[in-house]
Write an enzyme that holds these catalytic residues in place. Structure first.
Site, PDB file in Angstrom:
ATOM      1  N   SER A   1       0.845  -1.196   0.000  1.00  0.00           N
ATOM      2  CA  SER A   1       0.000   0.000   0.000  1.00  0.00           C
ATOM      3  C   SER A   1       0.878   1.241   0.000  1.00  0.00           C
ATOM      4  O   SER A   1       2.011   1.220   0.499  1.00  0.00           O
ATOM      5  CB  SER A   1      -0.886   0.001   1.254  1.00  0.00           C
TER       6      SER A   1
ATOM      7  N   TYR B   1      -1.347   0.049  10.626  1.00  0.00           N
ATOM      8  CA  TYR B   1      -1.452  -0.449   9.251  1.00  0.00           C
ATOM      9  C   TYR B   1      -0.274   0.047   8.423  1.00  0.00           C
ATOM     10  O   TYR B   1       0.377  -0.737   7.715  1.00  0.00           O
ATOM     11  CB  TYR B   1      -2.766   0.022   8.631  1.00  0.00           C
TER      12      TYR B   1
END
Length: 262
Positions: free
Chosen positions: A144, A157
């Site tokens: 990501s 995250y």
């Protein structure tokens, strides 16, 4: 891109296949004639996904990515059914939000168990199968832009994805001698699914800020994962491909404001 039956009969594992991005990846490989093993915690979800795929011979196997014993059993099941896979896509990930002062220890552990520990365990297990089979292979980690750009309320995250990028490079350098390539793909913003529902207002606001003006599509993600798994990328390992419409380089809202100022 035309892969000219390159993936016909290849055995591909996709984790988190019940989600929107995992589903896109599974569908892309199935359309190219690959056999796909879908895994997720919900057997019902991946059974439904399997039924929608092109072709026959696909597998749907439930596994708990937070439990090493479950992952070992999963790898053993795949080996008995297929032998060594050709491609592993570590797609599964979770994205709970919360400020660092508030997030629980259990939530922190769950994020790292699924986003980092599971890719490590599965890459190790299936790399050993590939090595034993002597045929090389490809591992693709779904990363990501959060690996490079910190985001408030989702620091765990972001941290897990940064670590996943380093793990990608680590496996790449250690598995190169066996002909196993390890790369990462950073998909763009996906507009949600029954697994990860998002409000229309949220989708509209995020999409408006993306330089190319739209959310990610199945074609975008699928093409990127197919490419890094293909012979066209035979000299690529330890790399990360970003396919996010420019979202990670800056906000379109900021660009427009600057343009008006000029």
């Amino acid at each position: 891109m035309n892969f000219v039956n390159e993936f016909q009969g290849k055995k591909v594992i996709v984790t988190g296949a019940g989600g929107i991005i995992g589903g896109w990846i599974a569908e892309a490989f199935a359309r190219e004639g690959a056999l796909v093993c879908l895994t997720d915690r919900s057997l019902e979800r991946i059974e439904n996904r399997k039924a929608s795929l092109d072709g026959k011979g696909h597998l749907a196997l439930a596994a708990d990515l937070t439990d090493a014993a479950s992952l070992i059993a999963f790898a053993d099941h795949v080996a008995k059914a297929w032998g060594a896979p050709d491609i592993l896509v570590n797609n599964a990930g979770i994205y709970p939000s919360g400020f660092l002062l508030d997030i629980s220890f259990d939530d922190w552990d769950a994020i790292f168990d699924i986003n980092l520990r599971a890719p490590f365990i599965l890459s190790q297990l299936f790399a050993k199968q590939m090595i034993a089979a002597g045929k090389g292979g490809s591992i693709v980690n779904i990363s990501s832009g959060a690996a490079r750009k910190m985001r408030t309320t989702v620091v765990p995250y972001c941290t897990s994805k940064t670590a996943l990028d380093r793990l990608t490079k680590g496996f790449a350098i250690e598995l190169a001698e066996y002909g196993i390539r390890v790369n990462a793909v950073e998909p763009g913003f996906a507009a949600g699914s029954d697994v990860s529902a998002l409000t229309q207002d949220h989708v509209s606001n995020v999409t408006a800020s993306i330089p190319l003006g739209r959310a990610s599509s199945a074609a975008d993600v699928g093409a990127a994962v197919l490419y890094v798994s293909s012979e066209a990328a035979a000299y690529m390992t330890g790399a990360t491909i970003t396919v996010d419409g420019g979202n990670s380089i800056g906000s379109q809202v900021v660009f427009q404001a600057k343009k008006k100022a000029l």
